[in-house]
Design a protein around this motif. Structure first.
Motif, PDB file in Angstrom:
ATOM      1  N   ASP A   1       2.003   5.489  -4.786  1.00  0.00           N
ATOM      2  CA  ASP A   1       2.866   5.520  -3.610  1.00  0.00           C
ATOM      3  C   ASP A   1       2.904   6.939  -3.053  1.00  0.00           C
ATOM      4  O   ASP A   1       3.418   7.850  -3.698  1.00  0.00           O
ATOM      5  CB  ASP A   1       4.278   5.062  -3.978  1.00  0.00           C
ATOM      6  CG  ASP A   1       5.254   5.139  -2.818  1.00  0.00           C
ATOM      7  OD1 ASP A   1       4.799   5.213  -1.654  1.00  0.00           O
ATOM      8  OD2 ASP A   1       6.469   5.121  -3.070  1.00  0.00           O
ATOM      9  N   THR A   2       2.348   7.100  -1.859  1.00  0.00           N
ATOM     10  CA  THR A   2       2.329   8.423  -1.232  1.00  0.00           C
ATOM     11  C   THR A   2       2.989   8.417   0.141  1.00  0.00           C
ATOM     12  O   THR A   2       2.852   9.371   0.894  1.00  0.00           O
ATOM     13  CB  THR A   2       0.876   8.933  -1.090  1.00  0.00           C
ATOM     14  OG1 THR A   2       0.127   7.974  -0.346  1.00  0.00           O
ATOM     15  CG2 THR A   2       0.235   9.163  -2.437  1.00  0.00           C
ATOM     16  N   ASP A   3       3.691   7.342   0.467  1.00  0.00           N
ATOM     17  CA  ASP A   3       4.296   7.226   1.793  1.00  0.00           C
ATOM     18  C   ASP A   3       5.300   8.339   2.086  1.00  0.00           C
ATOM     19  O   ASP A   3       5.417   8.788   3.221  1.00  0.00           O
ATOM     20  CB  ASP A   3       4.972   5.861   1.963  1.00  0.00           C
ATOM     21  CG  ASP A   3       3.957   4.741   2.079  1.00  0.00           C
ATOM     22  OD1 ASP A   3       2.809   5.017   2.470  1.00  0.00           O
ATOM     23  OD2 ASP A   3       4.316   3.590   1.774  1.00  0.00           O
ATOM     24  N   GLY A   4       6.027   8.787   1.086  1.00  0.00           N
ATOM     25  CA  GLY A   4       7.045   9.802   1.303  1.00  0.00           C
ATOM     26  C   GLY A   4       6.545  11.233   1.174  1.00  0.00           C
ATOM     27  O   GLY A   4       7.330  12.174   1.235  1.00  0.00           O
TER      28      GLY A   4
ATOM     29  N   LYS B   1      -3.192  10.811  -1.877  1.00  0.00           N
ATOM     30  CA  LYS B   1      -2.649  10.699  -0.511  1.00  0.00           C
ATOM     31  C   LYS B   1      -3.770  10.476   0.500  1.00  0.00           C
ATOM     32  O   LYS B   1      -3.676   9.592   1.356  1.00  0.00           O
ATOM     33  CB  LYS B   1      -1.851  11.967  -0.168  1.00  0.00           C
ATOM     34  CG  LYS B   1      -1.347  12.048   1.252  1.00  0.00           C
ATOM     35  CD  LYS B   1      -0.215  11.100   1.499  1.00  0.00           C
ATOM     36  CE  LYS B   1       0.396  11.354   2.871  1.00  0.00           C
ATOM     37  NZ  LYS B   1       1.209  10.243   3.309  1.00  0.00           N
TER      38      LYS B   1
ATOM     39  N   THR C   1       3.245   9.602  -8.635  1.00  0.00           N
ATOM     40  CA  THR C   1       2.184   9.272  -7.691  1.00  0.00           C
ATOM     41  C   THR C   1       0.986   8.647  -8.406  1.00  0.00           C
ATOM     42  O   THR C   1       0.399   7.679  -7.917  1.00  0.00           O
ATOM     43  CB  THR C   1       1.751  10.524  -6.906  1.00  0.00           C
ATOM     44  OG1 THR C   1       2.888  11.052  -6.224  1.00  0.00           O
ATOM     45  CG2 THR C   1       0.668  10.203  -5.888  1.00  0.00           C
TER      46      THR C   1
ATOM     47  N   ASN D   1      -5.139   6.933   0.054  1.00  0.00           N
ATOM     48  CA  ASN D   1      -4.205   5.944   0.610  1.00  0.00           C
ATOM     49  C   ASN D   1      -4.205   5.936   2.126  1.00  0.00           C
ATOM     50  O   ASN D   1      -4.167   4.875   2.757  1.00  0.00           O
ATOM     51  CB  ASN D   1      -2.787   6.185   0.099  1.00  0.00           C
ATOM     52  CG  ASN D   1      -2.620   5.791  -1.350  1.00  0.00           C
ATOM     53  OD1 ASN D   1      -3.497   5.193  -1.953  1.00  0.00           O
ATOM     54  ND2 ASN D   1      -1.487   6.153  -1.934  1.00  0.00           N
ATOM     55  N   ASP D   2      -4.229   7.117   2.732  1.00  0.00           N
ATOM     56  CA  ASP D   2      -4.231   7.205   4.192  1.00  0.00           C
ATOM     57  C   ASP D   2      -5.503   6.590   4.780  1.00  0.00           C
ATOM     58  O   ASP D   2      -5.452   5.914   5.803  1.00  0.00           O
ATOM     59  CB  ASP D   2      -4.077   8.661   4.656  1.00  0.00           C
ATOM     60  CG  ASP D   2      -2.670   9.199   4.429  1.00  0.00           C
ATOM     61  OD1 ASP D   2      -1.775   8.410   4.025  1.00  0.00           O
ATOM     62  OD2 ASP D   2      -2.463  10.406   4.645  1.00  0.00           O
TER      63      ASP D   2
ATOM     64  N   LYS E   1      -5.206   2.785   4.619  1.00  0.00           N
ATOM     65  CA  LYS E   1      -4.311   2.269   5.652  1.00  0.00           C
ATOM     66  C   LYS E   1      -4.998   2.197   7.018  1.00  0.00           C
ATOM     67  O   LYS E   1      -4.763   1.274   7.789  1.00  0.00           O
ATOM     68  CB  LYS E   1      -3.049   3.130   5.753  1.00  0.00           C
ATOM     69  CG  LYS E   1      -2.075   2.883   4.639  1.00  0.00           C
ATOM     70  CD  LYS E   1      -0.852   3.743   4.803  1.00  0.00           C
ATOM     71  CE  LYS E   1       0.082   3.563   3.625  1.00  0.00           C
ATOM     72  NZ  LYS E   1       1.245   4.435   3.691  1.00  0.00           N
ATOM     73  N   LYS E   2      -5.843   3.200   7.310  1.00  0.00           N
ATOM     74  CA  LYS E   2      -6.546   3.210   8.591  1.00  0.00           C
ATOM     75  C   LYS E   2      -7.580   2.092   8.682  1.00  0.00           C
ATOM     76  O   LYS E   2      -7.848   1.594   9.760  1.00  0.00           O
ATOM     77  CB  LYS E   2      -7.236   4.554   8.809  1.00  0.00           C
ATOM     78  CG  LYS E   2      -6.280   5.659   9.161  1.00  0.00           C
ATOM     79  CD  LYS E   2      -6.999   6.953   9.412  1.00  0.00           C
ATOM     80  CE  LYS E   2      -6.000   8.053   9.712  1.00  0.00           C
ATOM     81  NZ  LYS E   2      -6.654   9.339   9.959  1.00  0.00           N
TER      82      LYS E   2
END
Length: 93
Positions: A34-37, A83, A29, A86-87, A90-91
């Motif tokens: 990459d924290t999508d999963g 995470k 991470t 990243n979230d 994305k928003k």
């Protein structure tokens, strides 16, 4: 009842397994971001569980418990922070 030596060996073996289980995810991470999963509630609960185990380790004077869960707490906190970041990004998009 098992001897203190056997109990410590089992404790340190558990510590090694836990650390080896957490660190690859944290390292991946950190490197990839990459924290999508990653399921946020799961990682949050694992982090809180580790914090409580650190407290229990301190109360019992159990070094394997303290060391392992300090490392896993830090790993969980790092992954959690990435995470959340990243979230939020994305928003904004």
């Amino acid at each position: 009842m098992a001897s203190p030596l056997i109990i410590n060996i089992v404790g340190y073996a558990a510590a090694i397994c836990m650390i080896c289980g957490y660190l690859p995810q944290a390292i991946y991470t950190i490197r990839t971001r990459d924290t999508d999963g990653i399921a946020l509630p799961t990682f949050l609960l694992l982090g809180f569980g580790s914090i409580f185990f650190v407290i229990q380790g301190i109360m019992l004077g159990n070094w394997p418990l303290m060391i392992t869960n300090t490392i896993t707490t830090i790993s969980s906190a790092i992954v959690f922070a990435i995470k959340i970041h990243n979230d939020r990004m994305k928003k904004r998009k």
